[in-house]
Every structure is written in structure tokens, then in C-alpha cells.
Design an enzyme around this catalytic site. Structure first.
Site, PDB file in Angstrom:
ATOM      1  N   GLN B  16     115.952  41.678 -52.384  1.00 46.00           N
ATOM      2  CA  GLN B  16     117.157  41.444 -53.184  1.00 46.00           C
ATOM      3  C   GLN B  16     118.406  41.761 -52.386  1.00 46.00           C
ATOM      4  O   GLN B  16     118.348  42.416 -51.352  1.00 46.00           O
ATOM      5  CB  GLN B  16     117.128  42.355 -54.425  1.00 46.00           C
ATOM      6  N   CYS B  17     119.526  41.343 -52.951  1.00 48.05           N
ATOM      7  CA  CYS B  17     120.832  41.644 -52.389  1.00 48.05           C
ATOM      8  C   CYS B  17     120.946  43.151 -52.142  1.00 48.05           C
ATOM      9  O   CYS B  17     120.554  43.925 -53.005  1.00 48.05           O
ATOM     10  CB  CYS B  17     121.909  41.204 -53.362  1.00 48.05           C
ATOM     11  N   PRO B  18     121.456  43.638 -51.043  1.00 42.92           N
ATOM     12  CA  PRO B  18     122.047  42.888 -49.926  1.00 42.92           C
ATOM     13  C   PRO B  18     121.087  42.655 -48.765  1.00 42.92           C
ATOM     14  O   PRO B  18     121.529  42.353 -47.664  1.00 42.92           O
ATOM     15  CB  PRO B  18     123.173  43.834 -49.484  1.00 42.92           C
TER      16      PRO B  18
END
Lengths: 198, 83
Positions: B16-18
Site C-alpha cells: 500500500q501507499c507509500p
């Protein structure tokens, strides 16, 4: 002159008013000075953040933004102040503190692992739930996120004044961070393209 | 899927982000000028993230972005070239 055209052009040139060289030089010099002044005021490719909050969710957001910015080639400075300092603590020391400072030390969390969430914390259950939900989604844990930000070269500064007020000593904070005041923050913030207060 | 040649690949599937851009950054730093990095991600936000990322990284250029299926999952493929 072998060519009438050239002769005509020569006359046209000779009839042009002579430029005032001294004035032009003066103007160029003025412009150069202005460009230099503007260049010195140009912001760095930098992000400056104040982390005031000691809530896990907010601190997490701060580290996500910091890592993202650092991964995009920006210089990042994070200034931890007041409740935000609790995220940087690694141990609790009480010796030599005033009564209020001791109380403050006992009542505030030590480190990211102990932080609660800003809503629905329910004595820490909310924070545990959030961590579990993050794990399910493949999101790194807050500690990993913080370590990543540091590995990417994020500058972490703890606010000296709030450390003094709250009685937090540098030895109680994680290693390898800096300590500074408002001018340290402003020094970076005024050269930043973006500034956040979290 | 069109065939774009690439030199290095980063597999950020499931992250997932980042993480996709953080991992891309690490690989991108080691690229030579003209080389292409391919990033595989399952995070739908990575499509906008890589468009934003190349705006900030001055020597990065987004060559192409594709959506494909791998192992029954939607995968977003990003090609970034080092200028």
C-alpha cells in the site's frame, strides 16, 4: 562599397541613435542584482512539518507524507513538539524531575507503540484494532514507517522548549535525532515548498 | 499488454501507499540514464501516485501506465524512464 544595398544599410545603421552604453550597463547590473536576490529567496525542494499531535493516526499520516516526499526526492524536516514528543520517546526516566514533570512522564505514552488513536481509542483497543486492520491491508506498521522515513534521510528535530516544559530529556528520546527551537523549524519552513502542522 | 522493454523491475504487488513509490525510488536511484524501470502494483492509487511522482522527480519520465490481470488480480504497471 561594391553593392548599393549594403551602402544603403550602412547609412541606415549610421543614422540610428547611439545607445547610451553606460545606462544599459547600469540596467544590466541592476537586473543581475535582482536575479541574485530572487534566487537566494527561492524555496528548496523541501517539506517542513510540525508534529504537534501524539495521536497514532495523525503521527502515522505525518510519517506517510514524510516518506512519500523523501521518496520523491524532497528534503524533509519533521519538528516534534508537545504531544508529538511522546512518539519519539524510548524510555521513561523520573529522577531529578519536578512532581508535575514526573506526573506528565507517567501519564504520557512512551513511543509509537503506546500511542492511542484520536477517535474511538477505548483505552488502547482502538489503536490495536487499527494496527491489525493496517496489517490486513499490507500497510507497514507505524514503527516501520518511521524507520523508513529515517532511512530515507528525513530530518527529525525535537522541540527543546516543550522538552523542558514537559521534563523530557534527550536520553529519553530515540537516538540519532536533533534538538532545536522555533528558529530551527522556521529556518527550514521558510525555504520549503510545503509546510504542514499535524 | 504492449511490450515495452525495461531494465529493472520492482514488484510492489500487495503493498500500500507509500510503499510503491518508496521502493520505486530505491530502484530508480540505481538506474543509468536512459534505462527504464517497471513497477508492478495492486494499489489503484498508484496510478495517480506515479503521475505525481514524476512531477517531483526531475529526472524521471513516465513512459506508460497499463492495467492488466495477473494471478486473478488487477495489476497496475508503470514504466518510468530515467532521463
Amino acid at each position: 562599397m561594391t553593392n548599393g544595398q549594403v551602402a544603403l544599410n550602412d547609412r541606415a545603421v549610421s543614422e540610428m541613435p547611439l545607445p547610451d552604453l553606460a545606462r544599459l550597463q547600469e540596467q544590466i547590473q541592476q537586473l543581475q542584482t535582482q536575479v541574485e536576490a530572487m534566487r537566494s529567496q527561492m524555496p528548496d525542494n523541501r517539506l517542513a512539518m510540525v508534529v504537534f499531535s501524539g495521536d497514532l493516526d495523525r503521527v502515522l499520516a505525518a510519517f506517510v507524507i514524510a516518506s512519500g516526499a523523501a521518496a520523491s526526492g524532497m528534503e524533509v524536516s519533521m519538528f516534534f513538539t508537545f504531544w508529538g514528543l511522546t512518539a519519539l520517546r524510548q524510555k521513561r526516566q523520573s529522577a531529578g524531575k519536578t512532581l508535575f514533570q514526573k506526573l506528565m512522564g507517567w501519564m504520557t505514552p512512551v513511543g509509537l507503540r503506546r500511542l492511542g488513536v484520536s477517535k474511538m481509542n477505548f483505552g488502547g483497543i482502538g489503536a490495536k484494532m487499527l494496527r491489525a486492520m493496517m496489517k490486513q491491508q499490507g500497510v507497514p506498521q507505524p514503527e516501520e514507517m518511521a524507520q523508513m522515513a529515517r532511512d530515507l534521510g528525513v530530518r527529525i528535530v525535537a522541540c527543546q522548549m516543550s522538552m523542558d516544559v514537559m521534563g523530557i530529556r534527550k536520553e529519553e528520546l530515540i537516538d540519532g535525532i536533533e534538538v532545536g527551537g522555533v528558529a530551527t523549524f522556521l529556518g527550514d519552513a521558510t525555504r520549503s515548498k510545503a509546510t504542514l502542522f499535524i | 499488454m504492449t511490450q515495452i522493454t525495461y531494465d529493472v523491475e520492482v514488484d510492489a504487488r500487495g503493498l500500500q501507499c507509500p510503499m510503491p513509490i518508496v521502493n520505486a525510488r530505491k530502484a530508480f536511484q540505481n538506474l543509468q540514464s536512459g534505462q527504464v524501470l517497471r513497477v508492478l502494483a495492486t494499489d489503484p492509487g498508484s496510478v495517480n501516485d506515479f503521475q505525481g511522482w514524476v512531477k517531483m522527480v526531475s529526472d524521471a519520465e513516465l513512459v506508460s501506465q497499463e492495467t492488466t490481470e495477473m494471478d486473478g488480480k488487477t495489476v497496475y504497471v508503470h514504466y518510468v524512464r530515467k532521463k
